[in-house]
Design a protein around this motif. Structure first.
Motif, PDB file in Angstrom:
ATOM      1  N   TRP A   1       0.814  -1.226   0.000  1.00 44.20           N
ATOM      2  CA  TRP A   1       0.000   0.000   0.000  1.00 44.20           C
ATOM      3  C   TRP A   1       0.846   1.274   0.000  1.00 44.20           C
ATOM      4  N   VAL A   2       2.146   1.130   0.160  1.00 42.87           N
ATOM      5  CA  VAL A   2       3.025   2.309   0.225  1.00 42.87           C
ATOM      6  C   VAL A   2       3.492   2.663  -1.190  1.00 42.87           C
ATOM      7  N   PRO A   3       3.090   3.830  -1.701  1.00 43.48           N
ATOM      8  CA  PRO A   3       3.510   4.181  -3.062  1.00 43.48           C
ATOM      9  C   PRO A   3       5.007   4.438  -3.139  1.00 43.48           C
ATOM     10  N   ALA A   4       5.607   4.033  -4.237  1.00 43.85           N
ATOM     11  CA  ALA A   4       7.054   4.211  -4.412  1.00 43.85           C
ATOM     12  C   ALA A   4       7.373   5.683  -4.643  1.00 43.85           C
ATOM     13  N   SER A   5       8.509   6.111  -4.147  1.00 46.77           N
ATOM     14  CA  SER A   5       9.021   7.472  -4.375  1.00 46.77           C
ATOM     15  C   SER A   5       7.986   8.552  -4.095  1.00 46.77           C
ATOM     16  N   ALA A   6       7.214   8.357  -3.062  1.00 45.36           N
ATOM     17  CA  ALA A   6       6.132   9.298  -2.764  1.00 45.36           C
ATOM     18  C   ALA A   6       6.601  10.386  -1.809  1.00 45.36           C
ATOM     19  N   ASP A   7       6.001  11.566  -1.938  1.00 42.77           N
ATOM     20  CA  ASP A   7       6.265  12.604  -0.942  1.00 42.77           C
ATOM     21  C   ASP A   7       5.305  12.402   0.237  1.00 42.77           C
ATOM     22  N   VAL A   8       5.484  13.240   1.249  1.00 42.51           N
ATOM     23  CA  VAL A   8       4.699  13.049   2.479  1.00 42.51           C
ATOM     24  C   VAL A   8       3.192  13.189   2.200  1.00 42.51           C
ATOM     25  N   ALA A   9       2.827  14.147   1.378  1.00 41.15           N
ATOM     26  CA  ALA A   9       1.402  14.355   1.088  1.00 41.15           C
ATOM     27  C   ALA A   9       0.804  13.118   0.421  1.00 41.15           C
ATOM     28  N   GLN A  10       1.545  12.508  -0.480  1.00 40.47           N
ATOM     29  CA  GLN A  10       1.051  11.300  -1.161  1.00 40.47           C
ATOM     30  C   GLN A  10       0.962  10.125  -0.182  1.00 40.47           C
TER      31      GLN A  10
ATOM     32  N   TRP B   1       5.677   2.309   6.139  1.00 39.12           N
ATOM     33  CA  TRP B   1       5.256   3.726   6.157  1.00 39.12           C
ATOM     34  C   TRP B   1       6.340   4.590   6.788  1.00 39.12           C
ATOM     35  N   LEU B   2       6.897   4.130   7.889  1.00 40.80           N
ATOM     36  CA  LEU B   2       7.940   4.908   8.559  1.00 40.80           C
ATOM     37  C   LEU B   2       9.187   5.006   7.683  1.00 40.80           C
ATOM     38  N   GLU B   3       9.523   3.910   7.027  1.00 37.03           N
ATOM     39  CA  GLU B   3      10.688   3.946   6.121  1.00 37.03           C
ATOM     40  C   GLU B   3      10.459   4.960   5.001  1.00 37.03           C
ATOM     41  N   ALA B   4       9.249   4.970   4.467  1.00 37.39           N
ATOM     42  CA  ALA B   4       8.939   5.911   3.382  1.00 37.39           C
ATOM     43  C   ALA B   4       9.004   7.358   3.881  1.00 37.39           C
ATOM     44  N   GLU B   5       8.572   7.575   5.108  1.00 36.77           N
ATOM     45  CA  GLU B   5       8.661   8.933   5.680  1.00 36.77           C
ATOM     46  C   GLU B   5      10.112   9.354   5.860  1.00 36.77           C
ATOM     47  N   LEU B   6      10.934   8.436   6.343  1.00 39.41           N
ATOM     48  CA  LEU B   6      12.355   8.761   6.524  1.00 39.41           C
ATOM     49  C   LEU B   6      12.998   9.111   5.183  1.00 39.41           C
ATOM     50  N   THR B   7      12.610   8.395   4.131  1.00 43.14           N
ATOM     51  CA  THR B   7      13.149   8.667   2.791  1.00 43.14           C
ATOM     52  C   THR B   7      12.660  10.015   2.277  1.00 43.14           C
ATOM     53  N   ALA B   8      11.400  10.325   2.539  1.00 47.36           N
ATOM     54  CA  ALA B   8      10.817  11.565   2.012  1.00 47.36           C
ATOM     55  C   ALA B   8      11.318  12.796   2.778  1.00 47.36           C
TER      56      ALA B   8
END
Ligand code: SF4
Length: 216
Positions: free
Chosen positions: A19-28, A133-140
């Motif tokens: 469910w986590v979109p790739a290369s997404a910004d925080v808003a996405q 989700w947390l990993e994606a936030e750290l990346t963004a």
């Protein structure tokens, strides 16, 4: 669109990854999290609670999970623990508007007692399931310093069990960002001996100050 799973069904716990979109910004990410069915916690909760604060913050704070009020309002740290945190940030010289605030687990886990919904600590499986989700936030966000507020957040960030008393206030990790472990502000609200509040609050402030200094 993923198939909905009822709250009563067995928790297959595939994890949030699909469910986590790739290369997404925080808003996405904040939009996409509402579709997540990565574990069973979405079922009884009102909504997913994502983050607040600027997406270019140098300091990220990670809590455990939304509380009762956060679940209803859809914002992290708006309840009593949030007020303690805001006071501690101020005392540490950090602008609460300039830090990014999120949780390790995005849905409220609780048990019902009458009309009350009582906080129930997430399992390690929930922390793992919500990790993408947390990993994606750290990346963004790419913060310089991440503060783990309590043992659940520390486990989510460091991938191991952490004894807060033994490791708090140190700069840990250090690859893409440093991690500072401290107590969750809600633990100050649960003190049986209120005379301990000042000391515990001071320790929380000292840990946040360490993070602020490391972030520059
Ligand atoms: S707690 Fe995390 S993994 Fe579980 S459904 Fe909510 S967002 Fe997805």
């Amino acid at each position: 669109m993923p198939h909905a799973r009822t709250a009563e069904s067995k928790p297959a716990r595939p994890g949030a990854e699909e469910w986590v979109p790739a290369s997404a910004d925080v808003a996405q990410l904040a939009q996409a999290v509402h579709d997540c069915r990565g574990c069973e916690l979405w079922g009884p909760a009102t909504q997913a609670v994502f983050s607040s604060g600027p997406d270019d913050a140098t300091v990220m704070l990670v809590g455990e999970q939304p509380g009762d009020r956060e679940d209803r309002e859809g914002e992290p740290f708006v309840g009593p623990a949030g007020r303690v945190l805001a006071d501690a940030l101020h005392a540490a010289g950090l602008d609460a508007e300039q830090v990014y605030v999120t949780n390790a687990v995005k849905h409220f886990r609780f048990t019902e007692r009458g009309k009350q919904r009582l906080h129930k600590k997430p399992d390690v499986a929930h922390i793992r399931a919500c990790g993408p989700w947390l990993e994606a936030e750290l990346t963004a966000v790419r913060p310089r310093v991440v503060v783990a507020l309590g043992a659940t957040a520390a486990r989510a960030l460091l991938g191991r069990e952490v004894r807060i008393g033994a490791e708090r206030g140190q700069l840990l990790d250090g690859e893409t960002h440093d991690v500072v472990v401290t107590t969750h502000p809600s633990s100050l609200l649960r003190l049986r001996d209120r005379s301990e509040f000042g000391e515990k609050f001071g320790a929380l402030v000292a840990d946040l100050r360490t993070a602020a200094e490391a972030a520059g």
